[in-house]
Design a protein around this motif. Structure first.
Motif, PDB file in Angstrom:
ATOM      1  N   GLY B  63       0.664  -1.317  -0.146  1.00 28.13           N
ATOM      2  CA  GLY B  63      -0.343   0.288   0.085  1.00 28.13           C
ATOM      3  C   GLY B  63       0.404   1.319   0.335  1.00 28.13           C
ATOM      4  N   ARG B  66      -2.197   7.874   1.117  1.00 25.95           N
ATOM      5  CA  ARG B  66      -2.228   8.805   0.082  1.00 25.95           C
ATOM      6  C   ARG B  66      -2.456   9.897   0.545  1.00 25.95           C
ATOM      7  NH1 ARG B  66      -7.853   6.026  -1.839  1.00 25.95           N
ATOM      8  NH2 ARG B  66      -7.464   3.605  -1.738  1.00 25.95           N
ATOM      9  N   MET B  74     -15.972   5.928  -0.432  1.00 24.25           N
ATOM     10  CA  MET B  74     -15.906   5.390  -0.555  1.00 24.25           C
ATOM     11  C   MET B  74     -15.967   3.643   0.683  1.00 24.25           C
ATOM     12  SD  MET B  74     -13.853   2.952  -1.573  1.00 24.25           S
ATOM     13  CE  MET B  74     -14.756   1.322  -2.579  1.00 24.25           C
ATOM     14  N   PRO B 130     -10.435   0.962   1.881  1.00 25.82           N
ATOM     15  CA  PRO B 130      -9.451   0.071   1.051  1.00 25.82           C
ATOM     16  C   PRO B 130      -7.970   0.798   2.401  1.00 25.82           C
ATOM     17  CG  PRO B 130     -10.326   0.617  -0.495  1.00 25.82           C
ATOM     18  CD  PRO B 130     -12.000   1.617   0.851  1.00 25.82           C
ATOM     19  N   LEU B 131      -7.217  -0.205   1.645  1.00 22.33           N
ATOM     20  CA  LEU B 131      -6.076  -0.053   3.050  1.00 22.33           C
ATOM     21  C   LEU B 131      -5.140   1.471   2.464  1.00 22.33           C
ATOM     22  CD1 LEU B 131      -4.048  -1.506   4.346  1.00 22.33           C
ATOM     23  CD2 LEU B 131      -3.167  -1.766   1.811  1.00 22.33           C
TER      24      LEU B 131
END
Lengths: 167, 167
Positions: B63, B66, B74, B130-131
């Motif tokens: 991963g 961000r 989401m 998600p991760l």
């Protein structure tokens, strides 16, 4: 009688294939997920834990180093499941397995040097030595089986037939 | 409309219980094995992957972080299996889950700060993001399911109802 001396060879998918699966990113099928933020290295091993209503469980083994040269005096196997080990810190570790004979001796042993980014999954019924870290303490994530049935067999060598590992 | 701001709380077994299992040595049942050289922290999670002939598989997710503040736009869930994540390097990471409603919005979200020695297993059908690593790159060992059946549901929020994470 002097002990048989095992010299570990590098762990590779090919050399380990008779004994199970090498769990490593290198060479794994991979693809992007999560809007491109994550790479999935997919299905590096498939757990074999369903026999007799078994379940896959996740545990941690905190292993410690043995005195060197490491002496191989016994082996064990799990007759109804696989068992996977993946290192949680990046240090080399040792993997010792034996050929698929009913009563292996030192002449049936194989030693591998795994890196800190390689795990292994011993296939069902494969003779292997208990965990062999090379640093004072190393944690591993384990995927093996919970459920009914006798899933551990141990074999102790006669004292005169130990093997030692020479690195 | 300004986004809802989530402030992560420390991940604990108790606070995460509605969503799944915290995989951690702390507080786990443990015992010595391998002639006293290894501590087994036993059965920290039980995989739920058997539905419809499924199998537990082991993968690695690599991963990436961000941009901060992290925007939650989401969620996803796996209707017929659990999914476990355990970090392979010791860095904090974020876990975002939602209450068990059919169509969660930002008001149903919960954020947890996991340490680098805590994993989670999302229970079957639990909405999760998600991760979310917090360092540029972090690998995780994953135990989830391979097999037939549709095991992924995604839900995208309307653009105006994102949440952001404030650390």
């Amino acid at each position: 009688m002097s002990p048989r001396v095992l010299t570990p060879v590098p762990l590779t998918k090919e050399s380990f294939a008779p004994f199970g699966t090498v769990i490593e990113v290198e060479g794994a099928q991979s693809y992007l997920i999560n809007e491109g933020t994550t790479t999935r290295f997919h299905k590096m091993a498939v757990a074999d834990t369903d026999e007799d209503g078994g379940q896959s469980i996740i545990s941690v083994f905190r292993g410690t180093a043995r005195a060197e040269p490491v002496e191989i005096k016994m082996m064990e196997r799990h007759p109804i499941s696989s068992q996977a080990f993946y290192p949680l810190s990046n240090h080399d570790w040792l993997v010792v397995v034996a050929d698929a004979v009913s009563t292996p001796g030192p002449e049936h042993l194989h030693a591998f040097l795994a890196t800190g980014i390689q795990g292994v999954q011993y296939a069902r019924n494969v003779w292997h030595h208990p965990l062999l870290p090379l640093v004072s303490e190393q944690d591993f994530l384990i995927v093996d089986r919970a459920g009914s049935g006798d899933n551990l067999e141990e074999l102790f060598f006669p004292e005169t037939v130990i093997a030692t590992i020479d690195r």
